[in-house]
Design an enzyme around this catalytic site. Structure first.
Site, PDB file in Angstrom:
ATOM      1  N   THR A  77       0.852  -1.192   0.000  1.00 54.31           N
ATOM      2  CA  THR A  77       0.000   0.000   0.000  1.00 54.31           C
ATOM      3  C   THR A  77       0.886   1.240   0.000  1.00 54.31           C
ATOM      4  O   THR A  77       0.692   2.162  -0.794  1.00 54.31           O
ATOM      5  CB  THR A  77      -0.923   0.000   1.239  1.00 54.31           C
ATOM      6  OG1 THR A  77      -1.753  -1.159   1.187  1.00 54.31           O
ATOM      7  CG2 THR A  77      -1.793   1.249   1.285  1.00 54.31           C
ATOM      8  N   ALA A 205       5.769  -8.599   1.368  1.00 55.40           N
ATOM      9  CA  ALA A 205       6.237  -9.898   1.874  1.00 55.40           C
ATOM     10  C   ALA A 205       5.099 -10.833   2.283  1.00 55.40           C
ATOM     11  O   ALA A 205       5.183 -12.044   2.073  1.00 55.40           O
ATOM     12  CB  ALA A 205       7.180  -9.677   3.060  1.00 55.40           C
ATOM     13  N   HIS A 206       4.014 -10.276   2.841  1.00 52.91           N
ATOM     14  CA  HIS A 206       3.015 -11.173   3.433  1.00 52.91           C
ATOM     15  C   HIS A 206       2.138 -11.883   2.405  1.00 52.91           C
ATOM     16  O   HIS A 206       1.315 -12.735   2.767  1.00 52.91           O
ATOM     17  CB  HIS A 206       2.168 -10.438   4.481  1.00 52.91           C
ATOM     18  CG  HIS A 206       1.096  -9.547   3.950  1.00 52.91           C
ATOM     19  ND1 HIS A 206      -0.203  -9.975   3.800  1.00 52.91           N
ATOM     20  CD2 HIS A 206       1.111  -8.252   3.564  1.00 52.91           C
ATOM     21  CE1 HIS A 206      -0.931  -8.960   3.342  1.00 52.91           C
ATOM     22  NE2 HIS A 206      -0.155  -7.906   3.184  1.00 52.91           N
ATOM     23  N   THR A 245      13.246   4.263  10.572  1.00 51.84           N
ATOM     24  CA  THR A 245      14.123   3.166  10.969  1.00 51.84           C
ATOM     25  C   THR A 245      13.662   1.874  10.312  1.00 51.84           C
ATOM     26  O   THR A 245      12.469   1.560  10.319  1.00 51.84           O
ATOM     27  CB  THR A 245      14.108   3.026  12.509  1.00 51.84           C
ATOM     28  OG1 THR A 245      14.591   4.233  13.071  1.00 51.84           O
ATOM     29  CG2 THR A 245      14.973   1.860  12.972  1.00 51.84           C
ATOM     30  N   CYS A 331     -17.715  -5.077   1.939  1.00 46.54           N
ATOM     31  CA  CYS A 331     -18.457  -4.355   2.960  1.00 46.54           C
ATOM     32  C   CYS A 331     -17.988  -2.914   2.986  1.00 46.54           C
ATOM     33  O   CYS A 331     -16.882  -2.612   3.403  1.00 46.54           O
ATOM     34  CB  CYS A 331     -18.203  -4.970   4.339  1.00 46.54           C
ATOM     35  SG  CYS A 331     -19.106  -6.468   4.621  1.00 46.54           S
TER      36      CYS A 331
HETATM   37  C1  LIG Z   1      -2.363  -7.050  -0.740  1.00 45.56           C
HETATM   38  C2  LIG Z   1      -2.191  -6.156  -1.907  1.00 45.56           C
HETATM   39  C3  LIG Z   1      -1.744  -4.836  -1.758  1.00 45.56           C
HETATM   40  C4  LIG Z   1      -1.492  -4.222  -0.410  1.00 45.56           C
HETATM   41  O1  LIG Z   1      -0.326  -4.739   0.163  1.00 45.56           O
HETATM   42  P1  LIG Z   1      -0.022  -4.514   1.715  1.00 45.56           P
HETATM   43  O2  LIG Z   1       1.402  -4.960   1.843  1.00 45.56           O
HETATM   44  O3  LIG Z   1      -0.983  -5.375   2.458  1.00 45.56           O
HETATM   45  O4  LIG Z   1      -0.186  -3.070   2.006  1.00 45.56           O
HETATM   46  C5  LIG Z   1      -1.572  -4.072  -2.880  1.00 45.56           C
HETATM   47  N1  LIG Z   1      -1.825  -4.565  -4.096  1.00 45.56           N
HETATM   48  C6  LIG Z   1      -2.255  -5.826  -4.288  1.00 45.56           C
HETATM   49  C7  LIG Z   1      -2.514  -6.314  -5.658  1.00 45.56           C
HETATM   50  C8  LIG Z   1      -2.453  -6.659  -3.195  1.00 45.56           C
HETATM   51  O5  LIG Z   1      -2.908  -7.884  -3.388  1.00 45.56           O
END
Ligand SMILES: *Cc1c(COP(=O)(O)O)cnc(C)c1O
Length: 407
Positions: A77, A205-206, A245, A331
């Protein structure tokens, strides 16, 4: 073999941290806790060395030429915000036009909306029924005021993979910068900044078995050298592009997650695709009026997005609450809005509301897929039994021709 409930099938929303990633991160919380910006002692040097190694690894994975091209952020984001706002601020004197698509993540769409309020002109390229962008539409939209084109590598809802190489050939020819939100595709399909001519790339990363709260914006440093105005002031970290940081354990975990994807992507994508197709057939072969949303050919291996006609989305989500999935409704504050991505593809509101996104990933098992397919088929049958519309459909009544009473 028994399955554990609830079953996680929402890998496009987030992924669990791979145990190998967690193990790599642990020392950076406890013994190696230095600030990577501390130049005066060994704690700082140790942290800095880990961060620099991570930069090199991540840039190389994208096909970049230097670790200096990686600007760490809190996630994608922030990377999307930095890409659009940073470029807009820096190149404003050159032009005020930005091109993107109707199916981008909100991190792009909401940022574009903000820039529009500030006087930038935004063109939204539509997608076809398959959820794909036509590169020619982008060529036609470029003017001498265009400073940036932003098109995602793969969509988070329907998993469609955009023709970035063709789009990149156009932006390069026209001398316009190309940004891509590569979050969903990275680690699942091959991607390369050279072949796509991408100048800025957002990653997180997630979504690839790393920790939450760490991402990066890859910024090309030569041919062309991309310039940005920082959106976060203070300290001048990250080559002056993003102060703060550094999240050293997160960065170390991110690099490990990338390394695992690099080594295992080919086999893993084969496996998830096989499971995805098994789930699809396990559902579609046993139920009528189930539509696949998005191209099957140009699609991420782990994504399945299905619309179940004659079933109410809310009821469906309740019926399969032992399975963690996402619905085609978002939602918002007061009402349940159908997904803007499905709408942009021309899916009607009813079908959009009855859509479900299944996300399959590294730890999904065949037993889970079998369980979910069976459950979905059983529940959809049950819900349809209670649907007057389905009854009419079964009787051969053309529902489009029915004159409905006011409601
Ligand atoms: C999850 C996602 C994001 C946001 O990433 P975050 O690291 O959660 O802020 C942006 N773009 C796409 C296509 C995503 O799937």
């Amino acid at each position: 073999m028994a399955v554990n409930l609830p079953i996680y099938m929402d890998y496009s929303a987030t992924t669990p941290v791979d145990p190998r990633v967690l193990e790599e991160m642990m020392p950076y919380f406890s013994e190696k806790y230095g600030n990577a910006a501390s130049r005066s002692h060994a704690y700082g040097w140790t942290a800095e060395a880990a961060v620099e190694a991570a930069r090199e690894k991540i840039s190389a994975f994208l096909g970049g030429s230097s670790g200096k091209e990686v600007v760490f952020t809190s996630g994608a984001t922030e990377a999307d915000n930095l890409a659009l706002k940073g470029v807009a601020d820096y190149y404003a004197s050159k032009g005020n036009h930005i091109i993107t698509t109707t199916i981008e993540h909100k991190a792009i769409l909401d940022t574009a909306k903000r820039l529009r309020k500030q006087g930038f002109e935004i063109t939204y390229i539509p997608v076809d029924r398959q959820g794909l962008v036509d590169p020619d539409e982008i060529r036609k939209a470029i003017t001498d005021k265009t400073i940036l084109v932003s098109v995602m590598l793969a969509n988070n809802e329907v998993g469609t993979i955009q023709p970035l190489e063709q789009i990149g050939a156009i932006t390069r020819e026209k001398g316009v910068l190309l940004h891509t939100d590569a979050v969903q595709g990275l680690g699942k399909i091959p991607f390369d900044v050279t072949r796509t001519h991408a100048d800025l790339v957002s990653i997180s990363a997630h979504k690839m078995y790393g920790p939450k709260g760490i991402g990066a914006l890859w910024v090309r440093r030569s041919k062309p050298r991309v310039r940005l105005v920082a959106q976060m002031d203070g300290g001048g970290h990250e080559f002056g592009m993003r102060s703060g940081t550094l999240n050293v354990p997160g960065i170390v975990g991110f690099a490990k997650a990338v390394e695992i994807c690099e080594q295992e992507m080919a086999q893993e994508s084969e496996r998830t695709k096989t499971l995805r197709d098994k789930l699809r057939h396990g559902i579609q072969d046993h139920l009528e009026e189930v539509n696949l949303n998005g191209s099957i050919e140009h699609r991420l291996p782990g994504n399945l997005n299905l619309s179940f006609a004659f079933v109410e989305g809310e009821a469906m989500m309740m019926a399969i609450k032992d399975v963690a999935v996402s619905s085609g409704s978002a939602c918002t504050s007061a009402s349940l809005e159908p997904s803007y991505v499905l709408k942009a593809m021309g899916v009607g509101d009813e079908l959009a509301h009855s859509s479900i996104r299944f996300g399959i990933g590294r730890f999904t098992t065949e037993e889970e897929v079998d369980y979910v397919a069976k459950l979905v088929v059983e529940k959809v049958r049950k819900l349809r039994e209670m649907s007057p519309l389905y009854e009419m459909y079964k009787e051969g009544i053309d529902l489009k021709s029915v004159q409905w009473a006011a409601h």
